[in-house]
Design a protein around this motif. Sequence first.
Motif, mmCIF file in Angstrom:
data_model
loop_
_atom_site.group_PDB
_atom_site.id
_atom_site.type_symbol
_atom_site.label_atom_id
_atom_site.label_comp_id
_atom_site.label_asym_id
_atom_site.label_seq_id
_atom_site.Cartn_x
_atom_site.Cartn_y
_atom_site.Cartn_z
ATOM 1 N N MET A 87 13.058 31.635 40.286
ATOM 2 C CA MET A 87 11.722 31.465 39.726
ATOM 3 C C MET A 87 11.240 30.029 39.890
ATOM 4 O O MET A 87 10.104 29.785 40.245
ATOM 5 C CB MET A 87 11.718 31.879 38.247
ATOM 6 N N SER A 88 12.144 29.045 39.612
ATOM 7 C CA SER A 88 11.734 27.640 39.740
ATOM 8 C C SER A 88 11.345 27.324 41.167
ATOM 9 O O SER A 88 10.400 26.572 41.426
ATOM 10 C CB SER A 88 12.860 26.719 39.298
ATOM 11 N N GLU A 89 12.045 27.926 42.140
ATOM 12 C CA GLU A 89 11.728 27.698 43.540
ATOM 13 C C GLU A 89 10.351 28.243 43.858
ATOM 14 O O GLU A 89 9.553 27.621 44.558
ATOM 15 C CB GLU A 89 12.796 28.340 44.433
ATOM 16 N N MET A 90 10.025 29.441 43.313
ATOM 17 C CA MET A 90 8.725 30.053 43.564
ATOM 18 C C MET A 90 7.606 29.202 42.985
ATOM 19 O O MET A 90 6.574 28.999 43.622
ATOM 20 C CB MET A 90 8.688 31.464 42.978
ATOM 21 N N VAL A 91 7.804 28.693 41.766
ATOM 22 C CA VAL A 91 6.790 27.857 41.144
ATOM 23 C C VAL A 91 6.588 26.578 41.928
ATOM 24 O O VAL A 91 5.476 26.148 42.204
ATOM 25 C CB VAL A 91 7.181 27.543 39.677
ATOM 26 N N ASP A 92 7.689 25.970 42.336
ATOM 27 C CA ASP A 92 7.635 24.710 43.072
ATOM 28 C C ASP A 92 6.891 24.885 44.380
ATOM 29 O O ASP A 92 6.027 24.096 44.743
ATOM 30 C CB ASP A 92 9.067 24.234 43.335
ATOM 31 N N ARG A 93 7.207 25.963 45.128
ATOM 32 C CA ARG A 93 6.562 26.184 46.405
ATOM 33 C C ARG A 93 5.121 26.613 46.212
ATOM 34 O O ARG A 93 4.251 26.251 46.998
ATOM 35 C CB ARG A 93 7.316 27.248 47.215
ATOM 36 N N ALA A 94 4.875 27.399 45.166
ATOM 37 C CA ALA A 94 3.514 27.858 44.924
ATOM 38 C C ALA A 94 2.587 26.696 44.640
ATOM 39 O O ALA A 94 1.401 26.728 44.937
ATOM 40 C CB ALA A 94 3.497 28.863 43.765
ATOM 41 N N ALA A 95 3.125 25.642 44.038
ATOM 42 C CA ALA A 95 2.298 24.477 43.719
ATOM 43 C C ALA A 95 1.973 23.663 44.966
ATOM 44 O O ALA A 95 1.188 22.723 44.896
ATOM 45 C CB ALA A 95 3.039 23.590 42.723
ATOM 46 N N GLY A 96 2.540 24.051 46.108
ATOM 47 C CA GLY A 96 2.235 23.352 47.346
ATOM 48 C C GLY A 96 2.994 22.060 47.519
ATOM 49 O O GLY A 96 2.676 21.278 48.422
ATOM 50 N N SER A 97 3.970 21.808 46.674
ATOM 51 C CA SER A 97 4.717 20.559 46.760
ATOM 52 C C SER A 97 5.862 20.717 47.736
ATOM 53 O O SER A 97 6.508 21.761 47.791
ATOM 54 C CB SER A 97 5.244 20.159 45.383
ATOM 55 N N LYS A 98 6.077 19.669 48.519
ATOM 56 C CA LYS A 98 7.187 19.660 49.463
ATOM 57 C C LYS A 98 8.033 18.423 49.224
ATOM 58 O O LYS A 98 7.509 17.365 48.865
ATOM 59 C CB LYS A 98 6.665 19.681 50.901
ATOM 60 N N PRO A 99 9.326 18.542 49.417
ATOM 61 C CA PRO A 99 10.195 17.389 49.159
ATOM 62 C C PRO A 99 10.012 16.317 50.221
ATOM 63 O O PRO A 99 9.696 16.605 51.380
ATOM 64 C CB PRO A 99 11.599 18.000 49.224
ATOM 65 N N ASP A 100 10.230 15.078 49.799
ATOM 66 C CA ASP A 100 10.235 13.953 50.729
ATOM 67 C C ASP A 100 11.659 13.811 51.243
ATOM 68 O O ASP A 100 12.504 13.181 50.598
ATOM 69 C CB ASP A 100 9.769 12.686 50.022
ATOM 70 N N VAL A 101 11.925 14.365 52.407
ATOM 71 C CA VAL A 101 13.283 14.386 52.936
ATOM 72 C C VAL A 101 13.645 13.086 53.647
ATOM 73 O O VAL A 101 14.765 12.951 54.159
ATOM 74 C CB VAL A 101 13.489 15.582 53.892
ATOM 75 N N HIS A 102 12.725 12.125 53.664
ATOM 76 C CA HIS A 102 13.002 10.866 54.360
ATOM 77 C C HIS A 102 14.145 10.101 53.704
ATOM 78 O O HIS A 102 14.790 9.279 54.368
ATOM 79 C CB HIS A 102 11.747 9.990 54.395
ATOM 80 N N ASP A 103 14.414 10.358 52.442
ATOM 81 C CA ASP A 103 15.519 9.649 51.796
ATOM 82 C C ASP A 103 16.845 9.921 52.511
ATOM 83 O O ASP A 103 17.720 9.055 52.559
ATOM 84 C CB ASP A 103 15.621 9.995 50.306
ATOM 85 N N MET A 104 16.978 11.103 53.131
ATOM 86 C CA MET A 104 18.176 11.408 53.902
ATOM 87 C C MET A 104 18.286 10.502 55.133
ATOM 88 O O MET A 104 19.391 10.113 55.533
ATOM 89 C CB MET A 104 18.166 12.873 54.332
ATOM 90 N N VAL A 105 17.149 10.157 55.724
ATOM 91 C CA VAL A 105 17.158 9.272 56.884
ATOM 92 C C VAL A 105 17.714 7.902 56.497
ATOM 93 O O VAL A 105 18.459 7.280 57.258
ATOM 94 C CB VAL A 105 15.739 9.136 57.471
ATOM 95 N N VAL A 106 17.383 7.430 55.311
ATOM 96 C CA VAL A 106 17.882 6.137 54.848
ATOM 97 C C VAL A 106 19.380 6.210 54.586
ATOM 98 O O VAL A 106 20.134 5.291 54.927
ATOM 99 C CB VAL A 106 17.131 5.673 53.589
ATOM 100 N N VAL A 107 19.832 7.301 54.001
ATOM 101 C CA VAL A 107 21.274 7.504 53.799
ATOM 102 C C VAL A 107 21.987 7.479 55.154
ATOM 103 O O VAL A 107 23.020 6.821 55.320
ATOM 104 C CB VAL A 107 21.542 8.823 53.060
#
Length: 223
Positions: A1-21
């Motif tokens: 359910m949390s995944e559905m709400v998160d995606r429904a809100a149109g929000s996407k994660p900032d995956v650039h932090d992995m590039v810094v790691v």
Amino acid sequence: MSEMVDRAAGSKPDVHDMVVVHRSFRQACAQLPDLVRGVRAGDTARAALVVDEVRFMLMGLEAHHTSEDEYLWPLLADRAAAHAEAIARMEEQHHRLEELVTKVTGALDGLMAAPQPAVCAEVADQLTELGLVLTAHMDEEERTILPLAAEHLGVAEWERLGEISLAKVEKKHLLRAFSALMAVATPAERRTFLAKAPLPARILWRLSGRRAHARREARLYGA
């Protein structure tokens, strides 16, 4: 359910932090072989310092990869089935990296106890091989996996990956790990990390983390 709400809100994660790691790992892989080769015969104090740096990198790599194995790959396999081959390839590469890490780890006690040119050369060559395989893996992960994560994971889910990885790092090493990450970050990336970090972490980094990292770098590289 949390995944559905998160995606429904149109929000996407900032995956650039992995590039810094990944950048932190890239730097370590580029520097560690030369550090090992530079240990003079019989210099056990220097060997201990360098071995500690190698072990710290390997610890971080293990935490990073096991969190992906346990959490990220299953999520993506479920939600991005069309890319199953790429995800399986990531897992296979992790297995190969585990083998190389085991090989390096097994040689470190001998290097620290009796540093000799032949031993140093052997460990340095192992680290070079590890770096080549790891760099190729991170290159592919940034090209194929991070876009999939940005598309198929919610913000909270992506942040959970980081939490799982951090939980695998011993508490005594957390400030060192954060400081090493901040050292390779750009000013803008540093501001982003600080904005996400808990207040105690921000305070500790400003009060002691930066200076401790600089002292460690000076001992390692003579800067």
